[in-house]
Design an enzyme around this catalytic site. Sequence first.
Site, short mmCIF file in Angstrom:
data_model
loop_
_atom_site.label_atom_id
_atom_site.label_comp_id
_atom_site.label_asym_id
_atom_site.label_seq_id
_atom_site.Cartn_x
_atom_site.Cartn_y
_atom_site.Cartn_z
N ARG A 54 44.85 24.69 30.96
CA ARG A 54 43.46 25.07 31.15
C ARG A 54 42.57 23.86 31.40
NH1 ARG A 54 40.41 29.57 30.28
NH2 ARG A 54 42.20 30.72 29.52
N GLU B 127 48.98 29.94 25.94
CA GLU B 127 48.20 31.15 25.71
C GLU B 127 49.09 32.37 25.86
OE1 GLU B 127 44.54 31.36 27.79
OE2 GLU B 127 44.01 29.26 27.45
N GLU C 158 40.77 34.87 36.29
CA GLU C 158 40.18 33.74 35.56
C GLU C 158 40.66 32.42 36.14
OE1 GLU C 158 39.44 32.14 31.01
OE2 GLU C 158 40.93 33.71 31.38
N ASP D 52 33.53 33.35 43.30
CA ASP D 52 32.13 32.95 43.26
C ASP D 52 31.95 31.70 44.11
OD1 ASP D 52 29.49 32.71 42.67
OD2 ASP D 52 29.78 31.87 40.67
N HIS E 234 40.78 44.31 27.94
CA HIS E 234 41.99 44.06 28.74
C HIS E 234 41.53 43.91 30.19
CE1 HIS E 234 44.45 44.88 25.30
NE2 HIS E 234 44.10 46.16 25.23
N CYS F 222 43.00 42.92 32.77
CA CYS F 222 43.94 43.36 33.80
C CYS F 222 43.72 44.81 34.19
CB CYS F 222 45.38 43.18 33.31
SG CYS F 222 45.79 41.47 32.90
#
Length: 902
Positions: A556, A589, A600, A657, A868, A870
Site C-alpha cells: 500500500r 491485508e 481502490e 478520478d 463489501h 466488491c
Amino acid sequence: MNSTKQDSKASPPREEALEEEAVQESNSGEDGDSSDEMKRSVARGLIERYFYQLVNGCGNASCCNEFCASSGRRQNLSSNEAAAMALDLFKRKATLCDSAPPKQQKTGKDEDDGMEMQGVEPSTSKSSSVSTPSTSSPSSMTTSTSSKSHRNSSISESIKDLSSLSEVKVSELIQICKESENYSPLVRVIGQVFSCWQSLNNSFLRIETEGLSEKERRQEFEGEKEADETEEGLQGISTRLADHDLGECSSETIRKKEVDIGAVQRVYDAIFKLDQENVNNAMLNAVTSLAQNADVEVRYNAHFRDSIHHLNFVLITMENPMMSSPEYLEVAFPTFCRALSHLPLPACSNLTKTWAKFPADNLMRKLQALQQLITFKVLSGHFNAGPRRITVNEDDAITSATDCMKMLYYASILGGEVEVGSRLSREEEELSLQEFLGAIGHENKERKPPKEDPFSKELRVSVMDCRKPLIPFNEFYNEPLNDQLEVDHDFTCYKKESDGRFSFLNYPFILTPATKNMGLYYDNRVRMFHERRLTLLNSLVQGEELNPYLKLKVRRDHVVDDALVRLEMIAMDNPLDLKKQLYVEFEGEQGVDEGGVSKEFFQLVIEEIFNPDIGMFTMNTELQTYWFNPMSFETDRQYTLIGIVLGLAIYNNIILDVHFPMVVYRKLMGRRGVLADLHDAQPVLYSSLKALLDHEGNTEEAFMMNFLISYTDVFGNTITHDLKENGADIPVTTENRQEFVDLYANFILNKSIERQFRAFRRGFDMVTDESPLKTWFRPDEVELLVCGSKNFDFDELEKATEYDGGYTSSSPIIKYFWEIVHNMDDDQKKKLLMFTTGSDRVPVGGLSKLRLIIAKNGPDSDRLPTSHTCFNVLLLPEYSSKAKLEERLLKAITHAKGFGML
C-alpha cells in the site's frame, strides 16, 4: 401527351429492314457518305427499337425482358428518360425482344373504351380535352350543372395518362376540385403518381439546363414545347448521334434533374390543408403501394446504384409530413423503411450525400419521424412474450427504421463541421518499433482489429471527423429501445455476423453510452475468458505455469512502484497477459479481489501518478485538468505504463478520478489537436488566438508578433521556439495569421508533447487495440467511460437501491439514512460512494445504474457501518436514533481505508 400527333407516326422498321437499309446506304457511296455515317444510321435504328421497346413494349403479355414495357418493369418512363436509357442499352448491347415493338395505334374507340372503364364519359373530339374558361353572361348560369359535368369529363381525360406532377399542375388541379367540390380527380392523380416510383422520379423537378441547346432552354422554361414527347425523345437521339461519338453518349448528357424540395413541401401542405378524408386515404394507400413495389425494385434494379435521380421518389416521399402519424406508422412507413433498407450501398451513399445538403430542421423532422416509428413499435410490440421468445432485433420495422436512421446520421455528419485534415496518416497510425526504442512491449502479431463500418468507408468520412454535426449526436439515442434491448443477446448477434442477424451494436449512434458500455463489458469478458482458456491449454500441452489472471501484488505504501515494475515485466514478457482479468492483492491485508480491491488500487495509483510534484503532468488549477509536461524527465516507459493503467481501467470496467481535456481522448482515437481543441485545453490562449484572427485592423502594427513563441518550463525558465524556419524574422500579418495560429496550436497540442503522448497512446493501445472502443464510442463518451458521469443525483440512487436482511424502504432506519444522505455536501457524498462501492465516481448512465444493497447488520450497537465494496453492499446496524446513525456513518466514511475496519 398529344395523342393525335402520336397516332400519325408510322411503326418503326423491323430489324431486317434496318439491316437492308444499312446495306443500301453502304453501297450508295456516290453521295460521299462514309462508313461512319452508315454505322450511325444502323445505330440510330437500333436505339429507336430500344426506345419503343421501353415506351410501348413488344406486345407480349408474358414478356420477361426487364428492358421492355410489356414486362411491367419499365412503365411510365418519360420520353427523355426513355431516350437516355435507350442510349445506355445500345452501348451495353442489351436484350431486344424477338419481335420489333410496334408503335401502338390508338383509335377514338380505344380512348372512349379506356375512359368508360375508369368511369369517365368519353369525349367526342380533341377540342373537349382542351377546354377554355367560359365567358357566358349571367343568364347562362342555368346551365352550370351541364358545364361542370363536361369540365369534369375533360379533367378526367387530361389526367388519365398523367405520369408526373409539378407544383403548378397540382395547384391547378386543387383549384379545379375546390370549384367543382369534387376531389375525385385529385384522388386519382395521387393514386397514379404517388404510388409509382417511376412517376415520382419525374415529378417536382428543378431542371438544370447545362448542355442543352438555346432552343431547349427556352422551351423548358417558357413551356413552349409543341412537339410530341416521343418525337422529342427520338429527335434527341438523332441530334446527339450526329454531334457526339457513340462511346461518349450517356443519360447524364441528356438532362440533369433534381427534386425541388420546396415545391414538394408546398404541395404536401396544400393537399393536407384540404382536410379531405378521401384525399388523405388516397395518399396513405399510395405510399403503401409505392413502398411495396419499391421494395422489389431496389433489390434487383441496378439503376439505383448509379444516379440519385432514381432515388427522387425517396426524397419526395420522406417529405410527407404525415409519416409520423398513427395511420402511417401502422403499415405505410414501416414498409417504406423496409424498402430503403434494401438499397445497395452506393445508392445509400448517394441519398446520404443529397440529404447532407438539406437544412438541419429538415433532417430533424425526418429523424423525429423515424424515432417515433421505433418508439411506437417498441412500446406496442409484445417482446419476450408467448411460447417463442422474440426480441427487438427480430422486428423488421425497428431494424429497417434504424437502417434509415443511419443515412440521416451520416448526412448530419457530412453537413456539419468536418475536419478530415486532423486525421492521422497511415504512416502515423502504423508506427514501427524503431520509433519506440524507449518503450516497452512488442507487437501483437495475432491482433484482430475491430470491424470497420462499410458505410463510413463508402462515404470516406468518420464520426471522428465531425466536431459539430447538423443534429446533436444525442438526438439519435432512443431510450425506449435501449430499455427494451437485451444487450447480451444483441452482442451475440454482433459477434456472429456470418449468420446475417441484426445487431444494434453495428448502429452505435442509436445506443446510449450506458448500453454501449454494457456491450463493451461483454466484449472484454469474452476476451478475458479466451485468454484464460489459452493459458489453461498451454499449461496442459506445453507445461507452462498456470496463470489465468493478471495478478498484481502491491504494498500500500509503494503501490505505484510495485505496480509499474510488475506491469513492465508483463508487457515485456507477454503483452497478451494484459488482457486477462485483473486480480489485485494488497500485501498484508485480508481483501479478496472481486472488483472492490481493484477499484481502490486504481484510485491510489492515479492519486500518485498525477501528483504535479512528480512532474509527469501539469495541472490547470482553473479547469482542474491534467496535461502532459513537455519538459518531463521521465522516460517513455513511464508514460507507456500510465497508458496501460488507463487502458486496464476501461478494460476492467473501473472508473477513475482523472481529468483530461477532451483533446486527449480525440488524440487517443487517432486525431491531431487543432485550434478548436484549445477551447477546452487552454481557453485563455484560445481567446487570444481568436482575437488575432478576428482583428479587422492592421495585424502587424496592432500585435507586433512574429513566428517565434516562448513558454515557461517547470523550473520557471523561459524557452523560445521557432514555429517555422527563421520565425523570428517573419512578422505575423493579416495574410499569414491563419498559418501562425495553426502552427501555434499544432505545437502546443502535438509537437511539444509528441514523445510523451506517443508512448502514452502505445500503452493504451496495448490493452484496447482489439476492442470495439473506437468503433462504438465518441471521444466525449470515452471520457464518460474513464471518469464516469458528473451527475450526482442521489434521488436516482435511492430509487435504485435494494434492501436485505429485514430492511425495507419503509423501515425507520432507512428513512433516517436517506434524510442524512440528502443533507450531505458533495464531498461527503463522494466519500459515501467510495465507502460502499470502492469508487467515488458515478457510473456511466448515472446513479440509477448503480446497484446498491443496504443490509441489516444486527441490532443497535456501537459498531461502525461496514461494506463489501466488491458487491456494493452496505451493512448497517439498526441504530436506535437518527443522531447515532449520522455520527457512526460519518465516522465510517471519513476514516475507512483498507480492510478489516470495524
